[in-house]
Scaffold this active site. Sequence first.
Site, mmCIF file in Angstrom:
data_model
loop_
_atom_site.group_PDB
_atom_site.id
_atom_site.type_symbol
_atom_site.label_atom_id
_atom_site.label_comp_id
_atom_site.label_asym_id
_atom_site.label_seq_id
_atom_site.Cartn_x
_atom_site.Cartn_y
_atom_site.Cartn_z
ATOM 1 N N HIS A 128 0.826 -1.189 0.000
ATOM 2 C CA HIS A 128 0.000 0.000 0.000
ATOM 3 C C HIS A 128 0.871 1.254 0.000
ATOM 4 O O HIS A 128 2.068 1.210 0.289
ATOM 5 C CB HIS A 128 -0.913 0.012 1.226
ATOM 6 C CG HIS A 128 -2.005 -1.011 1.157
ATOM 7 N ND1 HIS A 128 -2.946 -1.164 2.153
ATOM 8 C CD2 HIS A 128 -2.324 -1.935 0.206
ATOM 9 C CE1 HIS A 128 -3.784 -2.132 1.833
ATOM 10 N NE2 HIS A 128 -3.422 -2.617 0.652
ATOM 11 N N GLU A 154 0.965 3.775 2.066
ATOM 12 C CA GLU A 154 1.552 4.093 3.366
ATOM 13 C C GLU A 154 2.819 3.279 3.612
ATOM 14 O O GLU A 154 3.824 3.806 4.113
ATOM 15 C CB GLU A 154 0.539 3.814 4.490
ATOM 16 C CG GLU A 154 -0.729 4.637 4.414
ATOM 17 C CD GLU A 154 -1.860 3.916 3.714
ATOM 18 O OE1 GLU A 154 -2.996 3.997 4.205
ATOM 19 O OE2 GLU A 154 -1.604 3.263 2.672
ATOM 20 N N CYS A 213 -2.274 -0.979 7.580
ATOM 21 C CA CYS A 213 -1.587 0.320 7.566
ATOM 22 C C CYS A 213 -1.727 1.074 8.882
ATOM 23 O O CYS A 213 -0.866 1.890 9.214
ATOM 24 C CB CYS A 213 -2.102 1.156 6.402
ATOM 25 S SG CYS A 213 -1.588 0.503 4.794
ATOM 26 N N ALA A 216 -15.268 10.241 -29.950
ATOM 27 C CA ALA A 216 -14.734 11.303 -30.810
ATOM 28 C C ALA A 216 -15.740 11.558 -31.921
ATOM 29 O O ALA A 216 -16.347 10.628 -32.454
ATOM 30 C CB ALA A 216 -13.390 10.884 -31.392
ATOM 31 N N ASP A 253 -14.007 -1.794 -36.845
ATOM 32 C CA ASP A 253 -12.689 -1.147 -36.802
ATOM 33 C C ASP A 253 -11.509 -2.088 -36.608
ATOM 34 O O ASP A 253 -10.362 -1.691 -36.837
ATOM 35 C CB ASP A 253 -12.662 -0.115 -35.665
ATOM 36 C CG ASP A 253 -13.688 0.983 -35.846
ATOM 37 O OD1 ASP A 253 -14.099 1.212 -36.998
ATOM 38 O OD2 ASP A 253 -14.074 1.605 -34.844
ATOM 39 N N PRO A 255 -21.315 4.932 -29.905
ATOM 40 C CA PRO A 255 -22.446 5.746 -29.456
ATOM 41 C C PRO A 255 -23.602 4.973 -28.837
ATOM 42 O O PRO A 255 -24.193 5.431 -27.860
ATOM 43 C CB PRO A 255 -22.888 6.447 -30.751
ATOM 44 C CG PRO A 255 -21.651 6.509 -31.587
ATOM 45 C CD PRO A 255 -20.934 5.223 -31.309
#
Length: 376
Positions: free
Chosen positions: A59, A61, A95, A165, A211, A310
Amino acid sequence: MSDRDEIDRAFMRQALELGARGLGQTWPNPSVGAVVTRDGPEGPVVVGAGHTQPGGRPHGEAMAFEQAGSAAAGGTLYVTLEPCSHRTLRGGTPCVERTLLAGVRRVVSAMADPNPRIAGLGHALLRSSGVEVVTGVLEDQAQRSHRGHVLRVTQGRPMVTFKVARTADGFAGGAAQARIRISCAEAGEWVHRERARYDAIMLGIGSVLADDPLLTVRLAGLEIRSPVRVVLDSNLRLPLDSQLVRGAGEVPVWAIAAEDAPVEAEARLVAAGVEVMRIGRAADGHLDLGEALRLLAARGITRVFSEGGPTIGERLALAGFADEVIVSTSPIVLGEAGVVAVRPGLAALLADPKMYAIAEAGIIGQDRFQHFTRIA
């Protein structure tokens, strides 16, 4: 505002900047930033700093205390999330115990643990041991940084950012899903940097078929930060020769399919290295987005970057799952009918000040962008 308050805010900003470095790398844990200071002749100085490491351990800490060593004694710990107070199956010293062993006299925490079963416990244990505890410093910024962790703990789903975009006349693609290049090079690089800050990239099978994207981080030095690639593919149409499948051995690909998807298709994809998971369909016949997100959260995912197009973006928003929306607008004009980038349902929500607020706006290269955050 007192001098002490100003100092606390300054060091908490450093802790938040550190925590942001680990976004996308620490799931299923949050990326926590921590700074340890000690008073010097001219005021407090940083003696240790760190953030949660890849995979969620150590972590933040622990990293800060390791760097500070004995210099932490008598100092102040600034931390972006309440120090953990319980032992988990993964083991490790909580911690809170590390903080007490380090000998700090003061802890400044941005926000409480979102888990209602243990919220405030770490702070209470520190106070009961004589440590001064200050909470709520830059809490709004911390809440945004830890939004994925908060939602996973409180709602059982990851946070979702939908990015789209569009051309200057509002289209994400040409007619019949014809692929067109919209974003400028600078905006493309920015998208890769954003991908590196998320645990998973999610898109629908329609975008894959149109795509054939790779969906990795392709910036020098950041390649190893490519997120898990998640495809919403109800009928398992993901092509075996797609870039996603061919690269599944290097960057994981998870296909989320409907319960009635063909078993033969699953077998072929699994043999090619794709992990297939099944969920139910919603009333409209599409995959149940809520169930899909809960499944991802159960796998440890806290932050999802949706480049799914979309239709999925609007569905996410209408279902209340689009926590942040990024709209990038190019000066390029399509000049004909095409795929509307921001569909009417999403547009109405973004225009409603009770639902979304603009968190950021600006220009990247030649493209304008608006970054919306959900407030309701």
